[in-house]
Design a protein around this motif. Sequence first.
Motif, PDB file in Angstrom:
ATOM      1  N   ALA A 124       0.807  -1.218   0.000  1.00  0.00           N
ATOM      2  CA  ALA A 124       0.000   0.000   0.000  1.00  0.00           C
ATOM      3  C   ALA A 124       0.839   1.266   0.000  1.00  0.00           C
ATOM      4  CB  ALA A 124      -0.948  -0.008   1.187  1.00  0.00           C
ATOM      5  N   THR A 125       2.144   1.162   0.251  1.00  0.00           N
ATOM      6  CA  THR A 125       3.002   2.354   0.196  1.00  0.00           C
ATOM      7  C   THR A 125       3.359   2.718  -1.241  1.00  0.00           C
ATOM      8  OG1 THR A 125       5.081   1.117   0.367  1.00  0.00           O
ATOM      9  CG2 THR A 125       3.979   1.742   2.434  1.00  0.00           C
ATOM     10  N   HIS A 126       3.083   1.830  -2.180  1.00  0.00           N
ATOM     11  CA  HIS A 126       3.385   2.072  -3.598  1.00  0.00           C
ATOM     12  C   HIS A 126       2.119   2.471  -4.353  1.00  0.00           C
ATOM     13  CE1 HIS A 126       6.518  -0.987  -2.392  1.00  0.00           C
ATOM     14  NE2 HIS A 126       7.253   0.031  -2.802  1.00  0.00           N
ATOM     15  N   PRO A 127       2.258   3.141  -5.486  1.00  0.00           N
ATOM     16  CA  PRO A 127       1.073   3.458  -6.290  1.00  0.00           C
ATOM     17  C   PRO A 127       0.376   2.184  -6.766  1.00  0.00           C
ATOM     18  CG  PRO A 127       2.990   4.702  -7.061  1.00  0.00           C
ATOM     19  CD  PRO A 127       3.504   3.681  -6.092  1.00  0.00           C
ATOM     20  N   LEU A 128      -0.936   2.277  -6.939  1.00  0.00           N
ATOM     21  CA  LEU A 128      -1.685   1.224  -7.612  1.00  0.00           C
ATOM     22  C   LEU A 128      -1.367   1.320  -9.096  1.00  0.00           C
ATOM     23  CD1 LEU A 128      -4.062  -0.893  -7.026  1.00  0.00           C
ATOM     24  CD2 LEU A 128      -5.535   0.853  -8.038  1.00  0.00           C
ATOM     25  N   VAL A 129      -1.029   0.192  -9.724  1.00  0.00           N
ATOM     26  CA  VAL A 129      -0.608   0.200 -11.127  1.00  0.00           C
ATOM     27  C   VAL A 129      -1.679  -0.475 -11.977  1.00  0.00           C
ATOM     28  CG1 VAL A 129       1.183  -0.445 -12.771  1.00  0.00           C
ATOM     29  CG2 VAL A 129       1.812   0.130 -10.412  1.00  0.00           C
ATOM     30  N   ILE A 130      -2.227   0.278 -12.927  1.00  0.00           N
ATOM     31  CA  ILE A 130      -3.303  -0.187 -13.801  1.00  0.00           C
ATOM     32  C   ILE A 130      -2.820  -0.111 -15.247  1.00  0.00           C
ATOM     33  CG2 ILE A 130      -5.672   0.270 -14.583  1.00  0.00           C
ATOM     34  CD1 ILE A 130      -6.184   1.584 -11.866  1.00  0.00           C
ATOM     35  N   ALA A 131      -3.261  -1.043 -16.082  1.00  0.00           N
ATOM     36  CA  ALA A 131      -2.907  -1.019 -17.509  1.00  0.00           C
ATOM     37  C   ALA A 131      -4.162  -1.118 -18.359  1.00  0.00           C
ATOM     38  CB  ALA A 131      -1.953  -2.156 -17.849  1.00  0.00           C
ATOM     39  N   GLY A 132      -4.098  -0.503 -19.530  1.00  0.00           N
ATOM     40  CA  GLY A 132      -5.144  -0.613 -20.541  1.00  0.00           C
ATOM     41  C   GLY A 132      -4.499  -0.393 -21.892  1.00  0.00           C
ATOM     42  N   GLY A 133      -5.311  -0.179 -22.911  1.00  0.00           N
ATOM     43  CA  GLY A 133      -4.752   0.116 -24.224  1.00  0.00           C
ATOM     44  C   GLY A 133      -4.992  -0.980 -25.241  1.00  0.00           C
ATOM     45  N   PRO A 134      -4.493  -0.793 -26.484  1.00  0.00           N
ATOM     46  CA  PRO A 134      -4.745  -1.738 -27.574  1.00  0.00           C
ATOM     47  C   PRO A 134      -4.324  -3.177 -27.275  1.00  0.00           C
ATOM     48  CG  PRO A 134      -3.901   0.314 -28.451  1.00  0.00           C
ATOM     49  CD  PRO A 134      -3.814   0.436 -26.960  1.00  0.00           C
ATOM     50  N   LEU A 135      -3.267  -3.379 -26.483  1.00  0.00           N
ATOM     51  CA  LEU A 135      -2.834  -4.744 -26.189  1.00  0.00           C
ATOM     52  C   LEU A 135      -3.940  -5.558 -25.537  1.00  0.00           C
ATOM     53  CD1 LEU A 135      -0.564  -6.882 -26.027  1.00  0.00           C
ATOM     54  CD2 LEU A 135       0.064  -5.899 -23.816  1.00  0.00           C
ATOM     55  N   THR A 136      -4.823  -4.912 -24.797  1.00  0.00           N
ATOM     56  CA  THR A 136      -5.849  -5.654 -24.059  1.00  0.00           C
ATOM     57  C   THR A 136      -6.899  -6.267 -24.972  1.00  0.00           C
ATOM     58  OG1 THR A 136      -7.336  -3.756 -23.690  1.00  0.00           O
ATOM     59  CG2 THR A 136      -5.520  -4.061 -22.129  1.00  0.00           C
ATOM     60  N   ALA A 155     -12.051   2.122 -23.254  1.00  0.00           N
ATOM     61  CA  ALA A 155     -12.088   2.684 -21.904  1.00  0.00           C
ATOM     62  C   ALA A 155     -12.343   4.183 -21.911  1.00  0.00           C
ATOM     63  CB  ALA A 155     -10.784   2.374 -21.176  1.00  0.00           C
ATOM     64  N   ASP A 156     -13.007   4.705 -22.935  1.00  0.00           N
ATOM     65  CA  ASP A 156     -13.238   6.147 -23.042  1.00  0.00           C
ATOM     66  C   ASP A 156     -13.866   6.728 -21.781  1.00  0.00           C
ATOM     67  OD1 ASP A 156     -13.474   4.666 -25.620  1.00  0.00           O
ATOM     68  OD2 ASP A 156     -13.467   6.669 -26.498  1.00  0.00           O
ATOM     69  N   THR A 157     -14.896   6.069 -21.276  1.00  0.00           N
ATOM     70  CA  THR A 157     -15.521   6.509 -20.030  1.00  0.00           C
ATOM     71  C   THR A 157     -15.209   5.561 -18.875  1.00  0.00           C
ATOM     72  OG1 THR A 157     -17.579   5.308 -20.535  1.00  0.00           O
ATOM     73  CG2 THR A 157     -17.418   7.595 -21.284  1.00  0.00           C
ATOM     74  N   VAL A 192      -9.616 -15.738 -15.067  1.00  0.00           N
ATOM     75  CA  VAL A 192     -10.038 -15.716 -16.463  1.00  0.00           C
ATOM     76  C   VAL A 192     -10.259 -14.267 -16.897  1.00  0.00           C
ATOM     77  CG1 VAL A 192     -11.795 -16.452 -18.118  1.00  0.00           C
ATOM     78  CG2 VAL A 192     -11.132 -17.965 -16.225  1.00  0.00           C
ATOM     79  N   LEU A 193      -9.753 -13.918 -18.079  1.00  0.00           N
ATOM     80  CA  LEU A 193      -9.955 -12.571 -18.602  1.00  0.00           C
ATOM     81  C   LEU A 193     -11.431 -12.323 -18.920  1.00  0.00           C
ATOM     82  CD1 LEU A 193      -7.025 -12.134 -21.161  1.00  0.00           C
ATOM     83  CD2 LEU A 193      -7.409 -10.726 -19.125  1.00  0.00           C
ATOM     84  N   PRO A 194     -11.928 -11.121 -18.639  1.00  0.00           N
ATOM     85  CA  PRO A 194     -13.289 -10.784 -19.063  1.00  0.00           C
ATOM     86  C   PRO A 194     -13.326 -10.516 -20.560  1.00  0.00           C
ATOM     87  CG  PRO A 194     -12.235  -8.856 -18.108  1.00  0.00           C
ATOM     88  CD  PRO A 194     -11.262  -9.998 -17.957  1.00  0.00           C
ATOM     89  N   PRO A 195     -14.513 -10.440 -21.146  1.00  0.00           N
ATOM     90  CA  PRO A 195     -14.602 -10.101 -22.577  1.00  0.00           C
ATOM     91  C   PRO A 195     -14.126  -8.675 -22.827  1.00  0.00           C
ATOM     92  CG  PRO A 195     -16.782 -10.140 -21.574  1.00  0.00           C
ATOM     93  CD  PRO A 195     -15.846 -10.701 -20.549  1.00  0.00           C
ATOM     94  N   VAL A 196     -13.768  -8.409 -24.077  1.00  0.00           N
ATOM     95  CA  VAL A 196     -13.320  -7.079 -24.470  1.00  0.00           C
ATOM     96  C   VAL A 196     -14.479  -6.094 -24.345  1.00  0.00           C
ATOM     97  CG1 VAL A 196     -12.461  -5.687 -26.400  1.00  0.00           C
ATOM     98  CG2 VAL A 196     -11.558  -7.992 -26.004  1.00  0.00           C
ATOM     99  N   GLY A 197     -14.251  -5.002 -23.633  1.00  0.00           N
ATOM    100  CA  GLY A 197     -15.306  -4.029 -23.396  1.00  0.00           C
ATOM    101  C   GLY A 197     -15.505  -3.088 -24.564  1.00  0.00           C
ATOM    102  N   ALA A 198     -16.741  -2.659 -24.778  1.00  0.00           N
ATOM    103  CA  ALA A 198     -17.079  -1.681 -25.812  1.00  0.00           C
ATOM    104  C   ALA A 198     -17.781  -0.500 -25.160  1.00  0.00           C
ATOM    105  CB  ALA A 198     -17.983  -2.299 -26.864  1.00  0.00           C
ATOM    106  N   GLU A 199     -17.443   0.695 -25.606  1.00  0.00           N
ATOM    107  CA  GLU A 199     -18.117   1.892 -25.124  1.00  0.00           C
ATOM    108  C   GLU A 199     -19.350   2.171 -25.988  1.00  0.00           C
ATOM    109  OE1 GLU A 199     -17.542   3.633 -22.529  1.00  0.00           O
ATOM    110  OE2 GLU A 199     -15.418   3.524 -21.982  1.00  0.00           O
ATOM    111  N   ASP A 200     -20.261   2.965 -25.460  1.00  0.00           N
ATOM    112  CA  ASP A 200     -21.443   3.356 -26.212  1.00  0.00           C
ATOM    113  C   ASP A 200     -21.038   4.253 -27.384  1.00  0.00           C
ATOM    114  OD1 ASP A 200     -23.891   5.409 -26.625  1.00  0.00           O
ATOM    115  OD2 ASP A 200     -24.637   3.492 -25.866  1.00  0.00           O
ATOM    116  N   ASN A 201     -21.741   4.117 -28.489  1.00  0.00           N
ATOM    117  CA  ASN A 201     -21.403   4.915 -29.666  1.00  0.00           C
ATOM    118  C   ASN A 201     -21.506   6.415 -29.429  1.00  0.00           C
ATOM    119  OD1 ASN A 201     -20.987   2.537 -30.996  1.00  0.00           O
ATOM    120  ND2 ASN A 201     -22.745   2.706 -32.360  1.00  0.00           N
TER     121      ASN A 201
END
Length: 492
Positions: A124-136, A155-157, A192-201
């Motif tokens: 907890a003394t370190h930053p929380l590290v999150i990743a996203g982007g095209p690789l996902t 991940a727009d919203t 298990v990985l979740p499905p690839v998320g889509a944002e609303d148009n």
Amino acid sequence: MTLRDRIRGRLADEVGRIVKEAPFTVGLCYPSPYHVGMSSLGYQRIYRALMEAPGLACERAFLDDECEQDAARLPEHPVTYESLRPIEELPVLAFSVAYELEIAGVVRMLQASRIPPRRRDRDATHPLVIAGGPLTFSNPLPLSGIVDAIVVGEADTRVVEVVEATVALPREQQLDALAAMAHVFVPSRHTVLPPVGAEDNSVLPAYSAIITPHTALANMFLLETERGCSRGCSYCVMRRSTNGGMRIVPSDVVLAAIPRHARRVGLVGAAVSDHPQIVSILNALADRGCEVGLSSLRPDRLATHEDFVQALARVGYRTLTTAMDGTSERMRDQLERRARPKHLLRCAELAKKYGMDRLKLYLMVGTPGETDADVDECIAFSTELSRILPVALGIAPFCPKRNTPLDGAPFAGIDVVDERLERLRRGLRGRVDIRATSARWAWVEYILAQGGEAEGLALLDAVDAGGSFRAYVRAFSRSRPGARRALPVAPG
């Protein structure tokens, strides 16, 4: 010049940067140098989303530029562009990762910040590290031993919801909150990985927040004309089965989103040339005096719409860039590509007609079932094209990706790829310019693309050992039985 000096100079040249203070500020990190990160429309979209969210702000950080030339070089301590503060002082670090080899950049930025790169070594003394982007969209599992959470897909919203879920909570509760969210993978909670998320148009289109001269796309305003693709190319993650296929942004929305002062415009997407109003969009921008670049031009569309090529010439095209994809007609059929020799020949003729200097074609070598006869067909056909207009080939070794029909296909082999590249060079010497990416690093990408947490941690070992190709061979050989068998030459 120090990193801080480079940052000050770049900030002075940026247009559109959002200045904001907020109760909760996160580090928005890109694991490649500034000129790469600021060319990413996805990264700019996430920047805009965080800066527009009430109570949130972000500060940008990038991999030290010098690391692009020297993988063994220790990066300068990463600091944010907005306040020059070390990134380890921020509560959350959100990394945008485009492809497998950028995972090394994540590791190097964490190491240079004295943040343990292995997830299990942080607290907890370190930053929380999150990743996203095209690789996902394909296979982010090699990140799972490194980051605390992965946002899978668009991940727009969603990025705002993810960050808000971490505010004012202790670490274990942060992870629990993230694990309960759709399309978020928490390695300590999930298997298990979740499905690839889509944002609303309704969130489309993404467009630039900041324009800067310090990128390959200097001073270019980027905007997506569509998202996804209606085609079924068997090697591509962004095929028609991903998130409902192609989602088109109406032409009036596209044109209204481009500032009147923008003189260089980049239209971005997996299938920009398939937009039904692309010609009228280009002509409208030409009437404004804009220079325009498009990210994906399909030869069948160009060949059957002469007004398309004419419009490209109006917006400044001097090189017509499209895709040959496979070395032969047989290989293109296997890849489910629509390009035919007649289309590519017509592209060359139209490019010449409208004053363009060169035809540039992208293709892959080493696709499953390819033989020397396919390469020879490529030599003969490229020679035929070069009699119409100078030709340049941009060649990449085939690397099978998850979430595609060719997932699990073998890598052809470094020696095989190199032999075919040399065959192409011999056959086309003096007639066609050839630029090829490294077969060795394509093999590294292949191991990661088909791998999981063990391969990601092996990458970490390779970075620790200097980041050379030999270091990767040793690390993968220890972590993945049979990895060396996928390498049909002795490492050197």
